[in-house]
Design a protein around this motif. Structure first.
Motif, short mmCIF file in Angstrom:
data_model
loop_
_atom_site.label_atom_id
_atom_site.label_comp_id
_atom_site.label_asym_id
_atom_site.label_seq_id
_atom_site.Cartn_x
_atom_site.Cartn_y
_atom_site.Cartn_z
N ARG A 19 -16.42 -29.61 44.69
CA ARG A 19 -16.43 -28.32 44.05
C ARG A 19 -15.39 -28.26 42.95
O ARG A 19 -15.70 -28.02 41.82
CB ARG A 19 -16.16 -27.28 45.10
CG ARG A 19 -15.77 -26.02 44.56
CD ARG A 19 -15.74 -24.96 45.58
NE ARG A 19 -15.73 -23.78 44.83
CZ ARG A 19 -16.67 -22.91 44.83
NH1 ARG A 19 -17.66 -23.03 45.59
NH2 ARG A 19 -16.61 -21.88 44.07
N THR A 36 -20.15 -17.00 33.10
CA THR A 36 -18.96 -16.31 33.54
C THR A 36 -19.20 -14.85 33.79
O THR A 36 -18.34 -14.19 34.33
CB THR A 36 -17.89 -16.42 32.46
OG1 THR A 36 -18.44 -16.01 31.23
CG2 THR A 36 -17.39 -17.82 32.32
N PRO A 39 -24.47 -12.12 37.37
CA PRO A 39 -25.83 -12.66 37.31
C PRO A 39 -26.79 -11.69 36.63
O PRO A 39 -26.69 -10.49 36.77
CB PRO A 39 -26.18 -12.86 38.79
CG PRO A 39 -24.87 -12.99 39.48
CD PRO A 39 -23.93 -12.09 38.71
N GLU A 88 -31.85 -21.62 38.68
CA GLU A 88 -30.51 -21.93 38.20
C GLU A 88 -30.50 -22.86 37.00
O GLU A 88 -29.48 -23.05 36.36
CB GLU A 88 -29.67 -22.54 39.34
CG GLU A 88 -29.44 -21.61 40.51
CD GLU A 88 -28.60 -20.40 40.15
OE1 GLU A 88 -27.90 -20.46 39.12
OE2 GLU A 88 -28.63 -19.40 40.89
N GLN A 396 -28.40 -25.40 32.50
CA GLN A 396 -28.16 -24.33 33.48
C GLN A 396 -28.61 -22.99 32.93
O GLN A 396 -28.37 -22.66 31.77
CB GLN A 396 -26.68 -24.26 33.87
CG GLN A 396 -26.46 -23.28 35.02
CD GLN A 396 -25.06 -23.29 35.57
OE1 GLN A 396 -24.19 -23.97 35.04
NE2 GLN A 396 -24.82 -22.53 36.62
N GLY A 398 -28.86 -19.97 35.42
CA GLY A 398 -28.23 -18.93 36.23
C GLY A 398 -26.74 -18.88 35.98
O GLY A 398 -26.18 -19.66 35.21
N TYR A 399 -26.08 -17.97 36.67
CA TYR A 399 -24.65 -17.78 36.47
C TYR A 399 -23.83 -18.07 37.72
O TYR A 399 -22.69 -17.65 37.83
CB TYR A 399 -24.37 -16.36 35.97
CG TYR A 399 -24.58 -16.24 34.49
CD1 TYR A 399 -23.63 -16.71 33.58
CD2 TYR A 399 -25.75 -15.67 33.99
CE1 TYR A 399 -23.84 -16.60 32.23
CE2 TYR A 399 -25.96 -15.56 32.63
CZ TYR A 399 -25.00 -16.02 31.75
OH TYR A 399 -25.21 -15.92 30.40
N ARG A 400 -24.41 -18.78 38.67
CA ARG A 400 -23.62 -19.20 39.81
C ARG A 400 -22.68 -20.33 39.42
O ARG A 400 -22.87 -21.00 38.41
CB ARG A 400 -24.54 -19.67 40.94
CG ARG A 400 -25.32 -18.56 41.64
CD ARG A 400 -26.30 -19.15 42.63
NE ARG A 400 -25.64 -20.04 43.57
CZ ARG A 400 -26.24 -21.08 44.15
NH1 ARG A 400 -27.50 -21.37 43.86
NH2 ARG A 400 -25.58 -21.82 45.01
N ASP A 401 -21.67 -20.55 40.25
CA ASP A 401 -20.76 -21.66 40.04
C ASP A 401 -21.57 -22.95 40.00
O ASP A 401 -22.30 -23.26 40.94
CB ASP A 401 -19.77 -21.70 41.21
CG ASP A 401 -18.69 -22.76 41.04
OD1 ASP A 401 -18.94 -23.77 40.37
OD2 ASP A 401 -17.61 -22.57 41.62
N ASP A 404 -21.60 -25.22 42.99
CA ASP A 404 -22.49 -24.89 44.09
C ASP A 404 -23.93 -25.26 43.75
O ASP A 404 -24.67 -25.77 44.58
CB ASP A 404 -22.42 -23.38 44.39
CG ASP A 404 -21.06 -22.95 44.89
OD1 ASP A 404 -20.36 -23.79 45.50
OD2 ASP A 404 -20.68 -21.80 44.66
N VAL A 405 -24.31 -25.01 42.51
CA VAL A 405 -25.70 -25.22 42.09
C VAL A 405 -26.09 -26.69 42.11
O VAL A 405 -27.16 -27.06 42.60
CB VAL A 405 -25.93 -24.64 40.68
CG1 VAL A 405 -27.32 -25.02 40.17
CG2 VAL A 405 -25.76 -23.13 40.69
#
Length: 426
Positions: A19, A36, A39, A88, A396, A398-401, A404-405
């Motif tokens: 991570r 940043t 979502p 994502e 990428q 999406g806006y997830r970390d 994690d994605v």
């Protein structure tokens, strides 16, 4: 192994290890690239577009008619599709190479949202912090020529540029133990609000920056720690490395990478642009989600990345570069050993050398780097002897970390190289 916003640690993956590790090697324009703001709902049609597929090439010596698609390759393809189906990423692709031969390549998603065109598995993409591998290689070539010394202070090459530069060595720049503030932690360069991202998409992405003005801004911030006291990924280090290349050779870092690496290796899909926003040749598009919907932001001025992250390449070229570097074709034994002399990053399973990192994600140690610039994610992972590589890239959405994605994809690629299930021999 990547680095996206200058957070401590990141370049690999072993639970928490990967991570922080991955966020650490992709750094340039991290927030805009990896997201940043809060979502935003997926644009219609982006999710569930895994499409794509895999192309397998039988390993040397494989029996005629045998199915060459190993469980390791199937795992990568599964992760490619899963990331796209989750909304994502709009596209991703991967390649596995053994001794210069492509064993397998796969894709998922679409190259453009508007026409849902297929992803070209041989297409080009921005490589973000994978650029650091090229920059560090040139610096180490200069070390081998006696033009730069790793334990010289930065002030010997760039007098007056860095406060306290007489206490920071070239080696500490390359292994991120300088303590210097990373400019990508500053919202002037990496917006972290919805308003900032909108302004960047409208006008900010066209601005031309110089390394000198970015460094001047970065060194006005307090350092993270005294030189050599700890480890913190800092993109500022590599802008300074690029400036040292120019001071030592009279040519820009871009020119030296072209002259010393790209042309000799025949990397025809690789370039190190200064400020051109273009990606020439086949490539998938990148999108930034804004309140009014997704905006195509494939074109950006990469000057803010510079020697830390402005490069463009392909999976085939990155595999060839990794093989040449770790196979000893670009550096003498002493300099290659110096590159692989790693320091503790504080992230379990992840160590960092001079422009490269080693990571163990549970199936063996691999070497390489990861990168991210404006939502383009990339990894090159390979064996220490340069015989095998896995290269992954994604757009990428999406806006997830991203840690994690892309955790599963990174691990699947790593295990295909380091594990025993890739069908690549030992």
């Amino acid at each position: 192994m990547r680095t996206t916003t200058g957070r401590t640690g990141r370049a690999g993956r072993a639970g928490r290890a990967g991570r922080t590790a991955r966020l650490v090697a992709a750094g340039v324009l991290g927030a805009v690239l990896v997201g940043t703001s809060a979502p935003v709902a997926m644009a219609a049609g982006a999710a569930g577009a895994s499409g794509g597929g895999a192309v397998a090439v039988a390993a040397p010596g494989a029996a005629t008619g045998a199915n060459p698609v190993s469980p390791a390759f199937a795992a990568i393809q599964g992760e490619l599709g899963a990331v796209v189906d989750a909304g994502e990423a709009t596209w991703d692709l991967a390649r596995v190479v053994d001794r210069g031969r492509t064993l397998w390549q796969g894709t998922a998603g679409v190259a453009e949202l508007d026409d849902r065109s297929a992803v070209d598995p041989d297409g080009r993409f921005r490589i973000g912090s994978l650029t650091k591998m090229f920059t560090a290689t040139v610096v180490l070539q200069l070390v081998g020529e006696g033009r730069v010394r790793l334990d010289d202070p930065v002030s010997a090459y760039l007098p007056g540029v860095v406060p306290g530069g007489e206490r920071i060595t070239v080696r500490q720049l390359l292994d991120h133990t300088s303590g210097l503030f990373s400019y990508t932690d500053d919202q002037r360069f990496v917006p972290r609000t919805a308003e900032g991202v909108e302004a960047w998409a409208a006008t900010g992405r066209w601005r031309t920056w110089t390394a000198e003005e970015i460094v001047a801004d970065a060194v006005a911030h307090p350092p993270y720690f005294a030189p050599g006291a700890s480890w913190h990924y800092s993109n500022t280090n590599y802008l300074l490395a690029g400036m040292i290349i120019q001071k030592s050779t009279g040519r820009t870092w871009n020119q030296e990478v072209e002259r010393r690496i790209i042309r000799p290796l025949g990397l025809r899909q690789t370039s190190m642009p200064v400020s051109s926003p273009l990606i020439t040749g086949p490539h998938a598009h990148l999108y930034t989600q804004l309140p009014g919907g997704p905006v195509d932001t494939t074109l950006i001025n990469p000057s803010a990345g510079g020697a830390a992250g402005a490069g463009i390449s392909s999976t085939a070229d990155l595999a060839r570069f990794h093989a040449a570097l770790f196979g000893g074709r670009l550096l003498r034994p002493a300099e290659l050993a110096a590159m692989k002399a790693t320091v503790d990053t504080g992230v379990p399973g992840y160590r960092y050398g001079l422009g490269v990192g080693s990571v163990d994600l549970g199936c063996g140690v691999v070497w390489g780097h990861s990168g991210s610039i404006h939502r383009n994610i990339a990894y090159v992972l390979g064996t220490e002897d340069g015989r095998r590589q896995a290269v992954v890239a994604a757009g990428q959405y999406g806006y997830r970390d991203p840690d994690d994605v892309f955790a599963g994809l990174e691990k699947a690629a790593s295990c295909a190289v380091a594990g025993s299930g890739a069908g690549t021999g030992s």
